[in-house]
Structure formats: structure tokens, C-alpha cells
Design a protein around this motif. Structure first.
Motif, PDB file in Angstrom:
ATOM      1  N   PHE A 225      -1.501   4.708  -3.515  1.00 13.44           N
ATOM      2  CA  PHE A 225      -2.089   5.598  -4.510  1.00 13.44           C
ATOM      3  C   PHE A 225      -1.029   6.551  -5.084  1.00 13.44           C
ATOM      4  O   PHE A 225      -1.038   6.872  -6.279  1.00 13.44           O
ATOM      5  N   ILE A 226      -0.120   7.012  -4.240  1.00  9.69           N
ATOM      6  CA  ILE A 226       0.971   7.873  -4.711  1.00  9.69           C
ATOM      7  C   ILE A 226       1.829   7.113  -5.718  1.00  9.69           C
ATOM      8  O   ILE A 226       2.172   7.624  -6.793  1.00  9.69           O
ATOM      9  N   ASP A 227       2.181   5.856  -5.373  1.00 13.05           N
ATOM     10  CA  ASP A 227       2.967   5.028  -6.298  1.00 13.05           C
ATOM     11  C   ASP A 227       2.212   4.805  -7.610  1.00 13.05           C
ATOM     12  O   ASP A 227       2.815   4.804  -8.688  1.00 13.05           O
ATOM     13  N   ALA A 228       0.893   4.623  -7.503  1.00 21.17           N
ATOM     14  CA  ALA A 228       0.084   4.430  -8.712  1.00 21.17           C
ATOM     15  C   ALA A 228       0.115   5.681  -9.584  1.00 21.17           C
ATOM     16  O   ALA A 228       0.284   5.605 -10.806  1.00 21.17           O
ATOM     17  N   GLY A 229      -0.051   6.837  -8.944  1.00 20.27           N
ATOM     18  CA  GLY A 229      -0.029   8.082  -9.697  1.00 20.27           C
ATOM     19  C   GLY A 229       1.287   8.301 -10.419  1.00 20.27           C
ATOM     20  O   GLY A 229       1.316   8.728 -11.571  1.00 20.27           O
ATOM     21  N   ASN A 230       2.390   7.978  -9.742  1.00 24.64           N
ATOM     22  CA  ASN A 230       3.709   8.130 -10.364  1.00 24.64           C
ATOM     23  C   ASN A 230       3.889   7.181 -11.538  1.00 24.64           C
ATOM     24  O   ASN A 230       4.493   7.532 -12.556  1.00 24.64           O
TER      25      ASN A 230
END
Length: 298
Positions: A89-94
């Protein structure tokens, strides 16, 4: 570099991963080695596809990468892999940060996954990333404030007071711009009190008390006088600062309704210590409270 080949490969990987997910839920898939193993393989394929999309370095590639990471995150959630889910999810947000304002939806799902693991700092950093999107890309200051406040709370949970103060100062600055002066005053007083006893940070305390005083000044001249006296008592070094001396000159000019003296005091200070746009905006608001004054600070 032409990355069209990588994009095509990524699209094919996504399609293969989708098929693997579908087959994992079928009756035969469950009977003959499907299930969790295929889901794990699909997660890996989605992440590989996402990284290939990122190599395109364009809007559509970033958005496709975000979608791929979201798919991987949902599968990790299904498998109860909370750490991998949060990471995806962090990678998606970035990935969404530059391409899709709605990327906040993915980002906001991270906190509930991270907090039970005590990962307050990572959650805080992610709220800062969201706040920055609202600052620069969407220009929605109210939402930026909300995310900076959330980040500050998470940093406090880790006792990272310096990082929490940085977020709070953002909230204070924006609150004053939005004419939420009492909120700004409380923040500047809080951060000033937190820093004035720290040998490395106490020099900054006079700036925070100066900003709090300007906010008081806009609300009421008497409030500003009382506040300045309180800050001098709390932090004796404030009395000798150029900021405190400027405030006293401005209060005197305001009391006499002398806009010229007000402007001269500002110009004298600015010639030595350059005032930024935030200070200038508030000083202009104060000056306009002098009867009949519609001028500037030039």
C-alpha cells in the motif's frame, strides 16, 4: 530509453496474475495445489509488473504501477500478511502521488495496518506524503492540515518531538493563513515552550513567540500586548530579540494609528532580517486595521 517493451511485459504479467488469482479460487485449483500458493505467486507477479510500469516514468505508467501494487496489497491482506500488505500500500501511494489524486484512498488504508505493529513513524511519514499532495497538487489546505495533524499525533506516539513539531508548525502556518488565529497561537506557544529549554533549539523559540504575537495582534491589540509580556516572562531572551523590539514598535504605532511609523518599523526590520511571505501577509492584515489604511508595506 524506449520502455514500451517493459510496459507490454508488465501488462502481460498483470493478465497472468489475474488468471492465477481466478484459478486459485476454483474448485480444481483448491484440489490440485492452488489456493494460497497461487495467490502468493500472483502477489509477486503484480509487484514485478508494478516495478516495470514505474520504469516508464510517465503518468500512465505511474498510475498502472499504483493499481498493480494495490492488487498485490489486497492479496497480502487476504493472506494475513500485514507487513507485506502495508508495504504494498505504501508503494501504491508513492506511485499514485504524481498521477492520481485519489491515491489517498490506498494511503489511508495503511495506518490501521501499521499501528498494531507499532510502526507509528512510517504511518506518520505517509500522512506527510498525503499532506504534500494536498499542498502542491490539489491545493486543498484544509485536508493538508488534517494530515499534518495526524502525522504529528503519530510522531508524538513515538516521542519523536522534533518531527511532531515540524508537522505542527505547518499546521500553525496554514491555520493563520486561513484566519484560524487561535489555533495557530496555541501551536506556536506549544512549540515555543517545547524548544525554549533545549540548548540546540532555543534560538528558534523567539520566532515562534513572534508568530504567536502577530496572530494575537490581528485579533486584538490588547491581546498582543499581554502576550508579548507573557513571552518575555517565559523566555527572557525574547526581550532582547529584534522580533520583540519590532512588536513593541508596531504596537506603539498601532495605538497612535500611525501607519507610516508602522511601515517604517517593518522596513527597518526587513532590511536586516528578510521577512517572508507569511510574515508579510499577517503584517499587512494588522496594518489594515489602522483607520483608513489600505496601503502596503513598501
Amino acid at each position: 530509453m524506449d520502455n514500451s517493451g517493459k510496459e507490454k511485459e508488465a501488462i502481460q504479467l498483470m493478465a497472468d496474475a489475474d488468471k492465477k488469482v481466478k484459478s486459485s479460487g476454483s474448485f480444481l485449483g483448491g484440489m490440485f495445489g492452488g489456493g494460497p500458493h497461487k495467490v502468493e505467486e500472483a502477489c509477486e507477479m503484480y509487484c514485478r509488473a508494478a516495478n516495470m510500469f514505474k520504469m516508464a516514468k510517465n503518468w500512465s505508467g505511474a498510475r498502472a504501477a499504483g493499481n498493480a501494487f494495490c492488487k498485490a496489497a489486497r492479496l497480502h491482506m487476504q493472506l494475513q500478511n500485514k507487513h507485506d500488505c502495508a508495504t504494498s500500500f505504501i508503494d501504491a501511494g508513492n506511485a499514485f502521488k504524481k498521477s492520481d489524486p485519489n491515491g489517498e484512498t490506498c494511503s489511508l488504508m495503511i495506518s490501521p495496518l501499521l499501528l498494531p505493529q507499532g510502526r507509528f513513524t512510517i504511518a506518520a511519514k505517509h500522512h506527510i506524503s498525503i499532506a504534500e499532495i494536498y499542498e502542491s497538487d490539489l491545493v486543498d489546505i484544509e485536508k493538508a492540515i488534517a494530515h499534518y495533524e495526524q502525522a504529528a499525533d503519530y510522531y508524538k506516539g513515538e516521542e519523536s518531538n522534533s518531527s511532531a513539531n515540524k508537522c505542527l508548525l505547518k499546521v500553525g502556518a496554514y491555520s493563520a493563513q486561513l484566519e484560524q488565529y487561535q489555533k495557530a497561537i496555541e501551536i506556536y506557544e506549544q512549540v515555543g515552550a517545547n524548544t525554549m529549554d533545549n540548548p540546540l533549539l532555543k534560538y528558534s523559540a523567539k520566532e515562534y513567540f513572534f508568530k504567536a504575537s502577530l496572530c494575537h495582534f490581528i485579533v486584538d491589540e490588547l491581546n498582543a500586548k499581554i502576550a508579548v509580556e507573557k513571552y518575555e516572562e517565559m523566555f527572557p531572551a525574547f526581550s532582547d530579540s529584534r522580533e520583540c523590539k519590532l512588536l513593541k514598535k508596531l504596537l506603539e504605532a498601532h495605538e497612535e494609528q500611525n501607519s507610516e511609523a508602522f511601515t517604517e518599523a517593518v522596513k527597518e526590520f526587513d532590511s536586516i532580517s528578510r521577512l517572508d511571505q507569511w510574515h508579510t501577509t499577517l503584517l499587512l492584515r494588522i496594518k489594515k486595521t489602522i483607520q483608513g489604511d489600505e496601503g502596503d508595506l513598501k
